[in-house]
Design an enzyme around this catalytic site. Structure first.
Site, PDB file in Angstrom:
ATOM      1  N   HIS A  17      31.233 105.798 -54.668  1.00  0.00           N
ATOM      2  CA  HIS A  17      29.998 105.055 -54.895  1.00  0.00           C
ATOM      3  C   HIS A  17      28.745 105.906 -54.585  1.00  0.00           C
ATOM      4  O   HIS A  17      27.949 106.218 -55.451  1.00  0.00           O
ATOM      5  CB  HIS A  17      29.954 103.814 -53.995  1.00  0.00           C
ATOM      6  CG  HIS A  17      31.135 102.910 -54.103  1.00  0.00           C
ATOM      7  ND1 HIS A  17      31.414 102.133 -55.219  1.00  0.00           N
ATOM      8  CD2 HIS A  17      32.125 102.638 -53.216  1.00  0.00           C
ATOM      9  CE1 HIS A  17      32.515 101.432 -55.005  1.00  0.00           C
ATOM     10  NE2 HIS A  17      32.971 101.706 -53.809  1.00  0.00           N
TER      11      HIS A  17
HETATM   12  O1  RIB Z   1      29.881  98.497 -52.373  1.00  0.00           O
HETATM   13  C1  RIB Z   1      29.957  99.871 -52.086  1.00  0.00           C
HETATM   14  C2  RIB Z   1      28.907 100.254 -51.092  1.00  0.00           C
HETATM   15  O2  RIB Z   1      29.114  99.540 -49.875  1.00  0.00           O
HETATM   16  C3  RIB Z   1      28.970 101.742 -50.696  1.00  0.00           C
HETATM   17  O3  RIB Z   1      27.691 102.195 -50.362  1.00  0.00           O
HETATM   18  C4  RIB Z   1      29.845 101.726 -49.482  1.00  0.00           C
HETATM   19  O4  RIB Z   1      29.606 102.841 -48.615  1.00  0.00           O
HETATM   20  C5  RIB Z   1      29.388 100.458 -48.810  1.00  0.00           C
HETATM   21  O5  RIB Z   1      28.190 100.758 -48.094  1.00  0.00           O
END
Ligand code: RIB
Ligand code: CA
Length: 313
Positions: free
Chosen positions: A243
């Site tokens: 992500h």
């Molecule tokens: O949904 C994914 C996000 O939530 C990413 O940034 C992960 O690190 C959590 O913070």
């Protein structure tokens, strides 16, 4: 090309770790002015510690790390140990940090930096709940027009939710903060699950991390080996979704991403859809566009960039 000045706001988190490593491996493109930790994946005491662990893993104990807000603006903190493990950095065995945590509060660092740096020269890169950013904007509205851009990981549209049926974790944890940020008028680039779920650490990609042959490559491979369990079980994914590194990759190679400039609003009233990013992808609402919402990624190009840069550390 002069390096882009950024503040990384983060809740490490294995994927945050990779995003920070990518930024620190790219000094020609990115100048990290500081890292502010926020409560999210795990409580603040761990996110600020993990941020320092990652800086030392990158060989950068000089980076200033600040602790920000311990919880959301108006809701009880929700964490994600079920995804990231009890420490938030489960996977590799990494030494406790020896570099100091800065005394200044992370929100005050954001305010001071935006006031001190030239107008329009600082990019904010939130990788977790938007609490610190929203608090800074509330406490010092004068800094809002001074922000160059916000490039954040959060939200979802076609991918819908990963923490509830409707909401992505970062936005869900602090929807009020997200509402403040998305209504701030600052140019925003959004890396939603629609993109990050296409950045999967398949086995060949994980093998490529290991093949780098340095401690960083090994640690990233071990992080993603741990981190992939949740998504493999829930989505049947072919690997961990990276992500947050989509945010720092965008700063280096924006051409790897495609999206639309549209209206994005945050659900802050209904508990059923709390934290949903209502992204007007088809432009049916008539509401003014306030964000560039990414929809696709050149995943092979992303991993080639990431692997090449991690090898530099
Ligand atoms: O949904 C994914 C996000 O939530 C990413 O940034 C992960 O690190 C959590 O913070
Ligand atoms: Ca994160």
């Amino acid at each position: 090309m002069t390096a882009r000045k950024i503040i990384i706001d983060t809740d490490p988190g294995q994927d945050d770790a990779v995003a920070i490593l990518l930024a620190l491996a790219s000094p020609d493109e990115i100048e990290v002015l500081g890292i502010t930790a926020v409560a999210g994946n795990v409580p603040l005491a761990l996110t600020q510690k993990n941020a320092r662990i990652i800086c030392e893993l990158a060989g950068r104990p000089d980076i200033r790390v600040f602790a920000g807000c311990e919880g959301p603006l108006g809701r009880k903190l929700v964490t994600a140990e079920h995804v990231h493990g009890q420490t938030g950095l489960n996977g590799p065995v990494l030494p406790d940090p020896t570099m100091p945590l800065q005394d200044q509060h992370g929100v005050d660092f954001i305010i001071e930096t935006l006031r001190d740096q030239p107008m329009g020269s600082v990019t904010l890169c939130p990788l977790g709940p938007l609490t610190n950013i929203a608090m800074a904007f509330r406490k010092a509205p004068d800094i809002v027009p001074r922000v160059r851009e916000i490039v954040l990981m959060g939200g979802a549209y076609f991918e819908v939710g990963n923490i509830t049926p409707a909401a992505e974790f970062n936005i869900y944890v602090d929807p009020q903060a997200a509402d403040i940020v998305f209504k701030s008028g600052v140019d925003i680039v959004v890396m939603p699950l629609d993109v990050t779920h296409k950045a999967l650490v398949t086995k060949p990609r994980n093998d490529a991390f290991r093949a780098i042959g340095n401690r960083v490559g090994e640690a990233v491979a071990e992080m993603t080996d741990f981190f992939e369990r949740f998504d493999k079980e829930k989505y049947g994914s072919n690997g961990a979704p990276l992500h947050d590194p989509c945010v720092t990759a965008y700063l280096i190679r924006p051409d790897l991403f495609t999206g639309r400039h549209i209206n994005v609003e945050i659900e802050t009233r209904s508990e059923l859809t709390m934290g949903m990013t209502v992204a007007d992808w088809w432009r049916v609402s008539g509401r003014p566009a306030n964000a560039t919402f990414m929809g696709d990624i050149d995943a092979d190009g992303f991993f080639a960039l990431l692997t090449e840069r991690l090898a530099r550390l």
